[in-house]
Motif scaffolding. Structure first.
Motif, short mmCIF file in Angstrom:
data_model
loop_
_atom_site.label_atom_id
_atom_site.label_comp_id
_atom_site.label_asym_id
_atom_site.label_seq_id
_atom_site.Cartn_x
_atom_site.Cartn_y
_atom_site.Cartn_z
N PHE A 1 -54.39 -52.46 68.28
CA PHE A 1 -54.40 -53.03 66.94
C PHE A 1 -53.28 -52.41 66.12
CE2 PHE A 1 -58.73 -53.33 68.52
CZ PHE A 1 -59.04 -54.65 68.29
N THR A 2 -52.80 -53.12 65.13
CA THR A 2 -51.74 -52.61 64.28
C THR A 2 -52.33 -51.78 63.16
OG1 THR A 2 -51.83 -54.63 62.97
CG2 THR A 2 -50.23 -54.55 64.77
N GLY A 3 -52.80 -50.61 63.49
CA GLY A 3 -53.38 -49.77 62.47
C GLY A 3 -53.81 -48.42 62.99
N ALA A 4 -54.24 -47.58 62.10
CA ALA A 4 -54.68 -46.24 62.45
C ALA A 4 -55.63 -45.75 61.37
CB ALA A 4 -53.49 -45.30 62.58
N ILE A 5 -56.31 -44.65 61.67
CA ILE A 5 -57.09 -43.93 60.66
C ILE A 5 -56.43 -42.59 60.46
CG2 ILE A 5 -59.30 -42.85 60.14
CD1 ILE A 5 -60.68 -45.11 61.52
N ALA A 6 -56.03 -42.32 59.24
CA ALA A 6 -55.36 -41.06 58.91
C ALA A 6 -56.38 -40.08 58.35
CB ALA A 6 -54.24 -41.31 57.91
N GLY A 7 -56.12 -38.79 58.58
CA GLY A 7 -57.03 -37.75 58.12
C GLY A 7 -56.32 -36.72 57.27
N LYS A 8 -56.99 -36.28 56.21
CA LYS A 8 -56.47 -35.25 55.31
C LYS A 8 -57.38 -34.04 55.41
CE LYS A 8 -57.49 -35.75 51.07
NZ LYS A 8 -57.60 -36.32 49.73
N ARG A 9 -56.85 -32.92 55.87
CA ARG A 9 -57.65 -31.71 56.04
C ARG A 9 -58.18 -31.24 54.69
NH1 ARG A 9 -56.57 -27.21 60.43
NH2 ARG A 9 -58.00 -25.56 59.79
N LEU A 10 -59.49 -30.99 54.65
CA LEU A 10 -60.13 -30.58 53.39
C LEU A 10 -60.12 -29.06 53.25
CD1 LEU A 10 -63.22 -32.97 53.37
CD2 LEU A 10 -61.04 -33.25 52.16
N PRO A 11 -60.20 -28.56 52.03
CA PRO A 11 -60.27 -27.11 51.82
C PRO A 11 -61.53 -26.52 52.45
CG PRO A 11 -59.80 -28.27 49.76
CD PRO A 11 -60.19 -29.31 50.76
N VAL A 12 -61.48 -25.24 52.73
CA VAL A 12 -62.63 -24.54 53.31
C VAL A 12 -63.81 -24.64 52.34
CG1 VAL A 12 -63.50 -22.30 54.06
CG2 VAL A 12 -61.16 -22.97 54.60
N GLY A 13 -65.00 -24.85 52.89
CA GLY A 13 -66.20 -24.93 52.06
C GLY A 13 -66.47 -26.29 51.48
N ALA A 14 -65.85 -27.34 52.01
CA ALA A 14 -66.08 -28.68 51.50
C ALA A 14 -67.56 -29.05 51.62
CB ALA A 14 -65.22 -29.69 52.26
N ASP A 15 -68.06 -29.73 50.60
CA ASP A 15 -69.47 -30.15 50.56
C ASP A 15 -69.61 -31.47 51.32
OD1 ASP A 15 -72.13 -30.39 49.96
OD2 ASP A 15 -71.81 -31.13 47.93
N ILE A 16 -70.34 -31.44 52.43
CA ILE A 16 -70.47 -32.60 53.30
C ILE A 16 -71.92 -33.07 53.30
CG2 ILE A 16 -70.15 -33.46 55.65
CD1 ILE A 16 -67.57 -32.57 54.19
N SER A 17 -72.11 -34.40 53.22
CA SER A 17 -73.46 -34.95 53.19
C SER A 17 -73.51 -36.26 53.96
CB SER A 17 -73.93 -35.18 51.74
OG SER A 17 -73.05 -36.09 51.08
N LEU A 18 -74.73 -36.70 54.28
CA LEU A 18 -74.92 -37.97 54.97
C LEU A 18 -74.62 -39.14 54.04
CD1 LEU A 18 -78.24 -37.50 56.99
CD2 LEU A 18 -76.01 -38.04 57.97
N ALA A 19 -73.96 -40.15 54.57
CA ALA A 19 -73.80 -41.38 53.82
C ALA A 19 -75.13 -42.13 53.78
CB ALA A 19 -72.71 -42.25 54.47
N PRO A 20 -75.36 -42.97 52.79
CA PRO A 20 -76.64 -43.68 52.70
C PRO A 20 -76.72 -44.85 53.66
CG PRO A 20 -75.21 -44.31 50.89
CD PRO A 20 -74.49 -43.23 51.62
N ASP A 21 -77.94 -45.29 53.93
CA ASP A 21 -78.23 -46.54 54.65
C ASP A 21 -77.61 -46.58 56.05
OD1 ASP A 21 -79.54 -47.47 52.32
OD2 ASP A 21 -77.63 -48.18 51.50
N LEU A 22 -77.75 -45.49 56.80
CA LEU A 22 -77.22 -45.45 58.16
C LEU A 22 -78.25 -45.97 59.15
CD1 LEU A 22 -75.61 -41.89 58.12
CD2 LEU A 22 -74.43 -44.08 57.89
N ASP A 23 -77.77 -46.55 60.26
CA ASP A 23 -78.71 -46.91 61.32
C ASP A 23 -79.07 -45.65 62.10
OD1 ASP A 23 -76.70 -46.36 63.23
OD2 ASP A 23 -76.02 -48.44 63.27
N ALA A 24 -80.01 -45.78 63.04
CA ALA A 24 -80.56 -44.61 63.71
C ALA A 24 -79.50 -43.83 64.48
CB ALA A 24 -81.70 -45.03 64.64
N ALA A 25 -78.62 -44.54 65.20
CA ALA A 25 -77.61 -43.85 66.01
C ALA A 25 -76.61 -43.11 65.14
CB ALA A 25 -76.90 -44.86 66.91
N ASP A 26 -76.15 -43.74 64.07
CA ASP A 26 -75.16 -43.10 63.20
C ASP A 26 -75.77 -41.92 62.45
OD1 ASP A 26 -73.55 -45.09 64.11
OD2 ASP A 26 -73.19 -46.04 62.17
N ARG A 27 -76.99 -42.10 61.99
CA ARG A 27 -77.66 -41.00 61.28
C ARG A 27 -77.85 -39.79 62.20
NH1 ARG A 27 -80.91 -39.97 56.89
NH2 ARG A 27 -82.57 -38.47 57.22
N ASP A 28 -78.23 -40.06 63.46
CA ASP A 28 -78.43 -38.96 64.40
C ASP A 28 -77.12 -38.21 64.64
OD1 ASP A 28 -80.30 -37.67 66.41
OD2 ASP A 28 -78.64 -38.26 67.72
#
Length: 482
Positions: free
Chosen positions: A128-155
């Protein structure tokens, strides 16, 4: 092996785009950089318990057409492009989506990526003509679950957030990007609205700004499903998730073909199997939810406790005074920061008011044994108080000292001063912050009030906590100010 051939009985075939770790010898220190990179890439998969997880790997140089999933496939010739092409063709011939797990970023590389771009990592979609780019976050970034996930993604999100990665492992915030845009290559200005790859990016874990750090991308035609996860994962746990959660959700036929124990065909189950499976799934769901809740409770408790604990036991200056003020407020005092109210050094640090009592409190620290001259600071402030705040007399005072704060708290003397003649001559309580901390964490507010005011409170008969070898009762208050 043809595209429809079977893997070993019960084991799902997984393509990992590296050389077999068992066949890789550690390169000579003088070897070319590519050799070291290939060895490091293979080493990440060396400790995976493949068969225990219900899988069998297919490395570079092996046929991948029957594989149900690919891990970090490559689109470079001689580095995995042929294997990836056979994997995609095999999935297409079976009418199944190609399930792909890709790593974002390199935890060992925290250097700059490109001065023209805010992103320092990317995962490309070869078809495909595309990519996903990533930006490294500072140490100690607050990470949480996104809402409304299906069972596999939540796990997957819970595995990566709670138990799969080191606490200091980095995260990358992700965004869909056009890989050939000039600003990624550093050769000019980017178009105002670069095209993005056709498909849907579903966040699984997000940072405090809502940007995904773990995500699932599905191509617009549904032919490919990519899971984007950060570097520094326990790959055995990820392979477990692939077989137990991802394949049942996205490619269940792959499990049925090899007669995997994780193939859940409800139409062929006995009532006993159904009952046991449903009960087990419910138990796992409750465990994951309970662990997430308890982990959140622990994080909240740590955030509340750490400023007081760190301030009382290791702090100096404002940090120490703020921690003492928090303890006093928790014990029921109304506390005024006199440095902020009157100006630094003009008076004591705090004024604590409780009912009819107005207590002037000086807070000091000492890296070694507390010098006796610390007492003179409070005595001087008591003398100057009537001029600073006429008509607002204080009724008592106390000196709070964080002494020997370079030592472990368990190694510090419980009392600030030990010389008997000096202690007997004191006209106000001298409290060690270790004592305050012990009373605070046990919520022994009557003892805090009694110790600060220098006399027992009405109706209070309990003794101070002995965890810091505190005296059995506060020192009787002597008259000191007229």
């Amino acid at each position: 092996m043809t595209a429809h051939s079977q893997g070993p009985n019960g084991l799902v075939l997984v393509h990992a785009a590296v050389q077999n770790p068992a066949e890789m010898a550690e390169p000579d220190p003088q070897a070319a950089g590519d050799e070291h990179r290939r060895f490091a890439a293979s080493a990440k998969y060396a400790d995976i318990s493949w068969s225990a997880s219900g899988a069998e790997p297919r490395w570079l140089g092996m046929d991948t057409s029957a594989c149900a999933v690919a891990i970090n496939p490559s689109h470079f010739a001689s580095r995995g492009a042929d294997e990836f092409e056979r994997f995609l063709s095999g999935a297409a011939s079976r009418g199944e989506p190609a399930l792909i797990i890709a790593t974002m970023g390199n935890a060992d590389d925290d250097g700059p990526w490109n001065v023209f771009d805010r992103y320092d990592a990317s995962v490309h979609f070869p078809k495909f003509t595309g990519a996903i780019a990533g930006k490294r976050l500072p140490v100690g970034a607050d990470i949480s679950l996104a809402p409304d996930l299906d069972a596999a993604d939540r796990d997957l999100g819970l595995r990566l957030r709670l138990r799969n990665r080191p606490a200091d492992a980095p995260w990358w915030a992700m965004a869909l990007r056009q890989p050939s845009a000039p600003h990624i290559l550093g050769s000019g200005h980017a178009p105002a609205h670069p095209p993005t790859p056709p498909g849907e990016l579903v966040p699984i874990l997000v940072d405090s700004l809502g940007e995904p750090v773990v995500a699932r991308w599905t191509s617009g035609d549904g032919a490919q499903i990519w899971y984007l996860i950060p570097d520094s994962v326990d790959w055995t746990t990820v392979v477990d998730w692939i077989v137990q959660r991802a394949l049942p959700a996205h490619v269940p036929a792959a499990l049925r073909r090899v007669r995997s124990v994780h193939s859940l065909d409800a139409d062929l189950e006995t009532p006993a199997e159904t009952q046991a499976r449903v009960a087990l799934e419910e138990l796992e769901r409750r465990y994951i939810e309970d662990k997430a809740r308890f982990q959140a409770d622990l994080e909240r408790a740590l955030q509340e406790a750490e400023p007081v604990r760190s301030g009382l036991l290791y702090g100096t200056g404002d940090e120490l005074a703020d921690a003492v003020a928090m303890v006093l407020r928790a014990a029921g005092f109304t506390v005024t920061d006199l440095d902020g109210e009157l100006g630094d050094t003009k008076s004591a640090d705090l004024l604590a008011v409780l009912d009819q009592e107005r207590c002037l409190i000086e807070v000091k620290s000492a890296s070694g044994a507390a010098p006796e001259k610390l007492v003179s600071y409070l005595q001087r402030h008591l003398k100057t108080w009537p001029q600073l705040c006429p008509g607002q007399p204080v009724t008592c005072s106390a000196l709070v000292v964080n002494h020997q704060h370079r030592l472990d708290p368990a190694q510090r003397p419980a009392e600030v001063y030990q010389r008997k003649e000096f202690v007997d001559a004191l006209t106000f309580p001298v409290l060690a912050t270790g004592q305050l901390f012990d009373w605070w964490r046990n919520k022994d507010w009557p003892t805090v009030r009694a110790a600060v005011l220098g006399h027992p409170q009405p109706g209070h008969t309990s003794k101070p906590s002995t965890a810091q070898n505190a005296p059995e009762s506060p020192r009787p208050r002597r008259p000191w100010f007229h």
